[in-house]
Design an enzyme around this catalytic site. Sequence first.
Site, mmCIF file in Angstrom:
data_model
loop_
_atom_site.group_PDB
_atom_site.id
_atom_site.type_symbol
_atom_site.label_atom_id
_atom_site.label_comp_id
_atom_site.label_asym_id
_atom_site.label_seq_id
_atom_site.Cartn_x
_atom_site.Cartn_y
_atom_site.Cartn_z
ATOM 1 C CG ASP A 189 -1.010 3.340 5.851
ATOM 2 O OD1 ASP A 189 -1.982 3.779 5.210
ATOM 3 O OD2 ASP A 189 -0.165 4.077 6.398
ATOM 4 C CG ASP A 198 -1.814 1.232 1.271
ATOM 5 O OD1 ASP A 198 -2.459 1.498 0.238
ATOM 6 O OD2 ASP A 198 -1.855 1.914 2.307
ATOM 7 C CD GLU A 233 -4.590 0.853 -3.783
ATOM 8 O OE1 GLU A 233 -5.821 0.905 -3.689
ATOM 9 O OE2 GLU A 233 -3.829 1.554 -3.099
#
Length: 369
Positions: free
Chosen positions: A351, A186, A270
């Site tokens: 997170d 992340d 991501e």
Amino acid sequence: MANKAYQFRLYPTKEQEELLAKTFGCVRFVYNKMLEERIQMFEKFKDDQESLKHQTFPTPAKYKKEFPWLKEVDSLALANAQLNLQKAFQHFFSGRAGFPKFKNRKAKQSYTTNVVNGNIKLSDGYIKLPKLKWIKLKPHREIPAHHIIKSCTITKTKTGKYYISILTEYEHQPALKEVQTVVGLDFSMSTLYVDSEGKRANYPRFYRKALETLAKEQRKLSRKKKGSNRWHKQRLKVAKLHEKMANQRKDFLHKESHKLAKRYDCVVIEDLNMKGMSQALHFGQGVHDNGWGMFTTFLQYKLAEQGKKLIKIDKWFPSSKTCSCCGRVKESLSLSERTFRCECGFESDRDVNAAINIKHEGMKRLAIV
């Protein structure tokens, strides 16, 4: 076939430095002349697109009669300037970039030349380049014998250093590795990333640390008369500070991506729009300091070399709002909430929870679960 580039420091003689400066200037000149003619052509046929398709655009050879000094430099460097302009227009028409701009003296000083009939050779700490002949370099690593040199890009930095990037081609078909270990990452503004095991990269934030010193040196530069000897000395100080930060960042990102590529068979991240994020959230300095885009590029090729995978999940996937325990998705979650709490009783660092969700989504893509 696969490509790999090797970068080395160059140590040209005074005569070679003069020829390099000429080549940088000629490449910039030819690029600008061709761009100027293309713009004129577009203006002339803007209402007649069919006629525009049949027009022939200029080549570097056209200018050598009018400007004979162009013959003094590597002709392949000029040919590559034409190719670079064509790519710039292709990117413009496809919507990936803005309209090509003219290059000025402050632009990056570099040129690319190609291997033709053995005109580029490596031997005992020297490299033979067109027009330059043998030029000294620092071979801090060896290029494997089965790698074939395809092209070389010579660059001069703002601090006056010269580097060469040697692009090679080689047979490489890595066996796809069976995925056994997976990690989710992340993005984190302060530490670069937090992984699904709770570990943080702890990025040193080189730019923020040097910000005070950099501001001080830039203030000194602004007070000096532009073009004077003292101005040039101070400009070099500022350039060296920027170069040091860039090298520190690149070194850290290389080492961090190497550790992950060595330890895991698959890394899930991501697919973030960093430019949009920096503008929308006003996090410009933080986003550009940690170099997430560069990090993911390094990670991708390091994993691919070993037959491993990098999976990018959709940027709209609600990794932060989803409970990694029960799967419930929250309607809203402010940036100030650093602890994720769910109605099911699950509580975790925000997170870490997001990284676990990213990992789970990646495993679904792999059909592991």
